[in-house]
Design a protein around this motif. Structure first.
Motif, mmCIF file in Angstrom:
data_model
loop_
_atom_site.group_PDB
_atom_site.id
_atom_site.type_symbol
_atom_site.label_atom_id
_atom_site.label_comp_id
_atom_site.label_asym_id
_atom_site.label_seq_id
_atom_site.Cartn_x
_atom_site.Cartn_y
_atom_site.Cartn_z
ATOM 1 N N PRO A 30 0.845 -1.200 0.000
ATOM 2 C CA PRO A 30 0.000 0.000 0.000
ATOM 3 C C PRO A 30 0.875 1.243 0.000
ATOM 4 O O PRO A 30 2.031 1.224 0.456
ATOM 5 N N HIS A 31 0.332 2.322 -0.484
ATOM 6 C CA HIS A 31 1.081 3.579 -0.529
ATOM 7 C C HIS A 31 1.468 4.025 0.873
ATOM 8 O O HIS A 31 0.627 4.110 1.775
ATOM 9 N N GLU A 32 2.778 4.279 1.076
ATOM 10 C CA GLU A 32 3.365 4.773 2.317
ATOM 11 C C GLU A 32 3.231 3.790 3.473
ATOM 12 O O GLU A 32 3.416 4.150 4.636
ATOM 13 N N LEU A 33 2.935 2.527 3.182
ATOM 14 C CA LEU A 33 2.860 1.499 4.222
ATOM 15 C C LEU A 33 3.778 0.347 3.830
ATOM 16 O O LEU A 33 3.344 -0.764 3.516
ATOM 17 N N LEU A 34 5.080 0.615 3.829
ATOM 18 C CA LEU A 34 6.036 -0.377 3.360
ATOM 19 C C LEU A 34 6.149 -1.572 4.293
ATOM 20 O O LEU A 34 6.650 -2.634 3.880
ATOM 21 N N HIS A 35 5.712 -1.424 5.536
ATOM 22 C CA HIS A 35 5.792 -2.575 6.445
ATOM 23 C C HIS A 35 4.814 -3.672 6.032
ATOM 24 O O HIS A 35 4.924 -4.810 6.518
ATOM 25 N N LEU A 36 3.839 -3.329 5.169
ATOM 26 C CA LEU A 36 2.904 -4.334 4.669
ATOM 27 C C LEU A 36 3.319 -4.881 3.293
ATOM 28 O O LEU A 36 2.536 -5.569 2.644
ATOM 29 N N LYS A 37 4.564 -4.563 2.859
ATOM 30 C CA LYS A 37 5.020 -5.038 1.544
ATOM 31 C C LYS A 37 5.036 -6.559 1.516
ATOM 32 O O LYS A 37 5.495 -7.214 2.456
ATOM 33 N N GLN A 38 4.518 -7.090 0.426
ATOM 34 C CA GLN A 38 4.431 -8.534 0.280
ATOM 35 C C GLN A 38 5.134 -8.953 -1.015
ATOM 36 O O GLN A 38 5.001 -8.293 -2.044
ATOM 37 N N GLU A 39 5.860 -10.027 -0.920
ATOM 38 C CA GLU A 39 6.561 -10.575 -2.096
ATOM 39 C C GLU A 39 5.791 -11.790 -2.596
ATOM 40 O O GLU A 39 5.506 -12.722 -1.841
ATOM 41 N N VAL A 40 5.456 -11.790 -3.888
ATOM 42 C CA VAL A 40 4.717 -12.885 -4.487
ATOM 43 C C VAL A 40 5.397 -13.264 -5.798
ATOM 44 O O VAL A 40 5.870 -12.395 -6.533
ATOM 45 N N ILE A 41 5.488 -14.551 -6.080
ATOM 46 C CA ILE A 41 6.163 -15.066 -7.277
ATOM 47 C C ILE A 41 5.117 -15.694 -8.187
ATOM 48 O O ILE A 41 4.306 -16.530 -7.753
ATOM 49 N N ALA A 42 5.127 -15.278 -9.429
ATOM 50 C CA ALA A 42 4.178 -15.828 -10.402
ATOM 51 C C ALA A 42 4.510 -17.286 -10.661
ATOM 52 O O ALA A 42 5.671 -17.700 -10.609
ATOM 53 N N PRO A 43 3.522 -18.115 -10.917
ATOM 54 C CA PRO A 43 3.778 -19.541 -11.178
ATOM 55 C C PRO A 43 4.641 -19.712 -12.427
ATOM 56 O O PRO A 43 4.588 -18.917 -13.354
ATOM 57 N N SER A 44 5.482 -20.742 -12.419
ATOM 58 C CA SER A 44 6.347 -21.009 -13.580
ATOM 59 C C SER A 44 5.521 -21.585 -14.714
ATOM 60 O O SER A 44 4.428 -22.134 -14.517
ATOM 61 N N LEU A 45 6.077 -21.437 -15.905
ATOM 62 C CA LEU A 45 5.383 -21.970 -17.084
ATOM 63 C C LEU A 45 5.276 -23.483 -17.005
ATOM 64 O O LEU A 45 4.259 -24.063 -17.415
ATOM 65 N N HIS A 46 6.294 -24.129 -16.461
ATOM 66 C CA HIS A 46 6.236 -25.590 -16.313
ATOM 67 C C HIS A 46 5.124 -25.989 -15.358
ATOM 68 O O HIS A 46 4.399 -26.967 -15.590
ATOM 69 N N GLU A 47 4.939 -25.238 -14.274
ATOM 70 C CA GLU A 47 3.872 -25.533 -13.320
ATOM 71 C C GLU A 47 2.495 -25.357 -13.953
ATOM 72 O O GLU A 47 1.591 -26.170 -13.743
ATOM 73 N N VAL A 48 2.347 -24.304 -14.753
ATOM 74 C CA VAL A 48 1.049 -24.060 -15.384
ATOM 75 C C VAL A 48 0.755 -25.136 -16.413
ATOM 76 O O VAL A 48 -0.365 -25.659 -16.501
ATOM 77 N N CYS A 49 1.736 -25.472 -17.203
ATOM 78 C CA CYS A 49 1.510 -26.417 -18.298
ATOM 79 C C CYS A 49 1.360 -27.849 -17.805
ATOM 80 O O CYS A 49 0.904 -28.720 -18.565
ATOM 81 N N SER A 50 1.789 -28.131 -16.576
ATOM 82 C CA SER A 50 1.631 -29.484 -16.044
ATOM 83 C C SER A 50 0.229 -29.729 -15.499
ATOM 84 O O SER A 50 -0.105 -30.854 -15.135
ATOM 85 N N GLN A 51 -0.613 -28.704 -15.420
ATOM 86 C CA GLN A 51 -1.967 -28.850 -14.928
ATOM 87 C C GLN A 51 -2.953 -28.955 -16.091
ATOM 88 O O GLN A 51 -2.595 -28.805 -17.253
ATOM 89 N N LYS A 52 -4.192 -29.156 -15.737
ATOM 90 C CA LYS A 52 -5.229 -29.265 -16.757
ATOM 91 C C LYS A 52 -5.517 -27.935 -17.427
ATOM 92 O O LYS A 52 -6.234 -27.883 -18.427
ATOM 93 N N LEU A 53 -4.988 -26.860 -16.854
ATOM 94 C CA LEU A 53 -5.253 -25.530 -17.405
ATOM 95 C C LEU A 53 -4.413 -25.227 -18.629
ATOM 96 O O LEU A 53 -4.546 -24.148 -19.211
#
Length: 658
Positions: free
Chosen positions: A170-193
């Motif tokens: 959130p703006h000016e609330l860096l203590h709430l910063k969250q790190e998120v990693i997008a799923p890999s292409l191998h992970e996506v392609c190994s599913q039914k999606l």
């Protein structure tokens, strides 16, 4: 926007991904969803550096990824951000709004005040991107006092792709910063999606073996028209080498050969290993096994027999040492398994394994035997040969060859070698120069006999490889330029590599020189007096007078001996002590007795330059020496002059040093 069933949607949206995996959401554009009590929710881009303080506090923030699509045929990556908000009244805003509103309107504003919240996200390589959500607050409709929830769906966020790390805060609330990693292409392609993700599309690999034509044909997607990118690898963890042909030679097919195919560099690859159970593929491996042996030393200085096995695929089998003299009888207890240890792939794409047998007597020429699993026979023996004797033989042959080449070069260039050896023996100061340009000047009033002698000397120098300019051969140019300008033009062609001016002397030339010197002295004496200057021979009158002027000027600069030397045609060697003072100090050669000495002088050259010094010749103790004079006249050095290659009684007569 506000949906009556927001709670059911919120629960389904916040189910942990580990429980249901990556899901497809029915969104194809950016969207914001607000909980009960918030209405008129809108989301827009905001400039990161011009943000205002929000009217709400963010209590909690959760970010994750989903696939967004309204159909099952095409999906895109979406960033979902869920927030829990605490909404508080802004008294300053209320006062500002109340100042311009009547009582009824003010009551409406207090009942539904405006609020906003701003969230930013970025990757490690991009600048932050911010989204601002604005909404109207209905405090009476909030399920909890001054608390609400907002969910943002951002489709195809800029700079974000599969496996990308994203920071959300959130703006000016860096203590709430969250790190998120997008799923890999191998992970996506190994599913039914994978059917809805374009990057998961891979070609289907088919092969057709043509035994009669000795090749394997590659087919993709059931036809021969679509040719994706292809690479070939041996073993699944081997290096994949690009292959841009539709055919593979049958002799290179092995059981560990795998094929990879893809449509785009950013797409996943299809992998197939279609030759695992074919007989020919195993035979191709066996026929390409290579074994080599060498010697080495262990840490305690014992001898070792080193072996190296290479093949297109990793092998299973055994290797052991043996004695060649006894039909390669095995040395018991030293067998090693090929499957144990590590294999590595070399730059040629072959898999190789190395090992050693310690404490082996290399003087007995030991050998190595190899047995490969599935192969009906043993490979070998592969023996070690002592190459020390061959190395000494090669060294002797190399030395003999160098000696032969040195003798051949000496024979072809013996004249140059003789001059170089002579120069080095006499101090190394004499420069062996190339045959250059020679200007030959005749004396004044020469008769026919002397004229013929000058012409013969010019022809002799031409035959010896010199570039000769004889004044008698250039009358037309002298008439055009004049004697002084013609001589200057020839002097400009001279350089410091042994090129010289040869002045022929006779009795008339000596008299003319003495007369010129007398006139010059008279000019010096009468200079500054009221008397008129005496008449002096003009340098433009004839070529010999012009040469005297230049010699005099060079002597003033201390370089007359660098460009001028004297020649006298005289059958009786005579002394040079009676020469005019102007010509003293110049090398003098009397022909024909000193013809060879003259040629040596013009070829080797008695002048040279080294470290800013000029070398001149003078007589000392009955022999020629060299004097080193710097431009300041310091640091004199001496070295003996070379032997001119003529008899002692025909040596060059040195001139008196001025």
């Amino acid at each position: 926007m506000y949906l009556p069933g927001w709670f059911i949607w919120w629960v389904s949206l916040t189910i942990p991904m580990s429980a249901c995996g990556l899901e497809v959401s029915g969104h194809d554009s950016d969207e914001v969803i607000c909980s009960q009590g918030l209405s008129e929710c809108t989301m827009k881009d905001e400039i990161p550096f011009l943000l205002e303080n929000d009217a709400v506090d963010v209590l909690n923030l959760t970010a994750y990824f989903k696939l967004c699509s309204k159909s099952s045929e095409s999906c895109t990556l979406c960033l979902v951000i869920d927030m829990e908000l605490h909404i508080h009244p802004d008294n300053d805003t209320e006062d500002e709004e109340h100042s311009g509103l009547d009582g009824e309107d003010y009551s409406e504003v207090m009942r539904d005040p405006k609020a906003s919240v701003t969230v930013c996200y970025n990757t490690p390589s991009t600048i932050p991107t911010c989204k601002k959500v604005e909404f109207t607050v209905n405090h009476a409709a909030l399920t909890q006092q001054n608390q609400a929830k907002v969910s943002m769906v951002i489709t195809e966020p800029p700079g974000v792709s599969f496996s990308t790390k994203v920071f959300v805060y959130p703006h000016e609330l860096l203590h709430l910063k969250q790190e998120v990693i997008a799923p890999s292409l191998h992970e996506v392609c190994s599913q039914k999606l994978k059917k809805c993700v374009n990057q998961c599309r891979v070609p289907k690999i088919n092969i057709t073996i043509h035994e009669d034509m000795k090749y394997v044909e590659l087919l993709f997607d059931g036809n021969n028209n679509s040719v994706p990118s292809v690479c070939v690898q041996y073993e699944q963890n081997g290096t994949c080498q690009s292959w841009n042909k539709k055919k593979i030679p049958l002799y290179s097919v092995t059981h560990c050969m795998c094929l990879q195919a893809w449509y785009n560099q950013n797409y996943v690859r299809a992998q197939s290993c279609p030759f695992r159970n074919t007989d020919r593929s195993h035979r191709n491996v066996w026929e390409n096994v290579s074994v080599s042996v060498s010697h080495g030393h262990s840490n305690h200085y014992g001898s070792m027999l080193l072996w190296n096995i290479s093949a297109p695929c990793r092998l299973e089998g055994e290797v052991w040492p043996c004695h060649k003299e006894n039909s390669c009888k095995e040395m018991k207890g030293l067998r090693k398994q090929l499957a144990n240890g590590s294999w590595r792939q070399n730059s040629k794409g072959l898999w190789e394994k190395t090992g050693a047998f310690e404490d082996i007597n290399l003087q007995l020429s030991p050998c190595v035997m190899v047995k490969v699993k599935g192969m009906g026979r043993e490979l070998g023996p592969f023996c070690f040969t002592n190459t020390d004797r061959w190395r000494w033989s090669l060294l002797v042959v190399g030395v003999v060859l160098l000696v032969f080449l040195a003798v051949l070069l000496f024979y072809l260039h013996h004249d140059f070698v003789k001059k170089w050896v002579w120069s080095w023996h006499h101090g190394g100061f004499v420069k062996i120069s190339r045959k250059g340009h020679v200007v030959l000047l005749s004396p004044p009033d020469l008769d026919d006999g002397l004229s013929d002698s000058v012409c013969r000397l010019g022809s002799l120098l031409c035959n010896k490889g010199f570039n000769v300019s004889v004044d008698q051969w250039s009358r037309k140019e002298q008439c055009t330029l004049g004697p002084l300008l013609w001589l200057h033009s020839k002097l400009l062609e001279l350089d410091s590599r042994g090129n010289r001016v040869v002045v022929v002397l006779n009795r008339k030339a000596i008299e003319r020189t003495e007369e010129w010197m007398h006139q010059y002295e008279e000019v010096i004496k009468t200079k500054g007096e009221d008397k008129g200057l005496p008449q002096m021979c003009s340098p433009y009158s004839d070529l010999f007078t012009a040469s005297l002027c230049i010699i005099h000027a060079d002597k003033q600069l201390g370089r007359a001996g660098e460009r001028f030397l004297l020649v006298k045609f005289d059958s009786h060697p005579s002394s040079d002590r009676n020469l005019p003072e102007l010509l003293q100090g110049l090398p003098l050669f009397q022909l024909p007795f000193q013809t060879q000495a003259l040629l040596t002088e013009l070829t080797v050259g008695h002048t040279g330059t080294s470290g800013g010094k000029t070398w001149t010749r003078w007589k000392w103790g009955g022999s020629y020496v060299w004097s080193s004079k710097t431009k300041e006249g310091q640091n004199q050095q001496r070295a003996s002059l070379y032997n001119l290659g003529v008899e002692k009684n025909l040596e060059t007569k040195p001139l008196k040093h001025p």
